[in-house]
Enzyme design. Structure first.
Site: not given
Length: 177
Positions: A66, A68-70, A73
């Protein structure tokens, strides 16, 4: 365990989840999560006791696939300089340790990525298990030196980013307590 529906959504689409949500003061559930040791390329397991006595920030992500998750992070990676040196920053996802290590290397992320790929136990114990897609709901936890929850943020909308400032403040408070 409580089944919590409608507490987690992506936009307006609710997801069914399992687990009891944790709150400040609750004992942090033990966990067994995997990571790829880059020194010898062996998958190892870490548990809560391995970092006992430290303040830990657990960034829980759906998947490294994803964008967004990247982004989240990478944002934590830039904010880590605001953490005290003894504080640990971990990202937990269901991606395999090898996939996490490849992504970590390609993106220059230094902080430890932990994998909950073998079991839904972490997700259930921390109240972040999503039945749909065998994923974890996005959340942030700060664990104090005594292995208690100092801060918990469950993102009810999985398309949003966490409250970075509140989590960082919780880390600082837990470090001086």
């Amino acid at each position: 365990m409580d089944e919590h529906m409608e507490e987690v959504a992506a936009g307006h689409e609710p997801f069914a989840g399992k687990g009891r949500q944790l709150h400040a003061g609750d004992p942090a559930p033990d966990f067994r999560l995997d990571y790829l040791d880059l020194a010898d390329l062996v998958v190892r397991t870490i548990c809560l006791a391995d970092s006992s006595g430290s303040v830990r920030l657990l960034n829980v992500a759906n998947s490294l696939a994803s964008p967004r998750c990247q982004r989240v992070i990478k944002r934590w990676e830039t904010l880590r300089v605001r953490l005290r040196p003894e504080a640990c920053l971990y990202t937990v996802s269901v991606d395999t340790p090898r996939m996490q290590a490849r992504w970590q290397e390609s993106e220059g992320v230094l902080r430890q990525l932990l994998s909950a790929h073998r079991s839904d136990q972490f997700g259930r114990d921390y109240g972040v298990w999503l039945n749909e897609g065998r994923q974890l709901a996005q959340a942030v936890f700060v664990l104090d030196r005594a292995d208690r929850i100092a801060y918990a943020e469950y993102l009810t909308d999985q398309l949003r980013e966490p409250d970075y400032a509140a989590a960082l403040q919780a880390v600082l408070q837990a470090a001086v307590a």
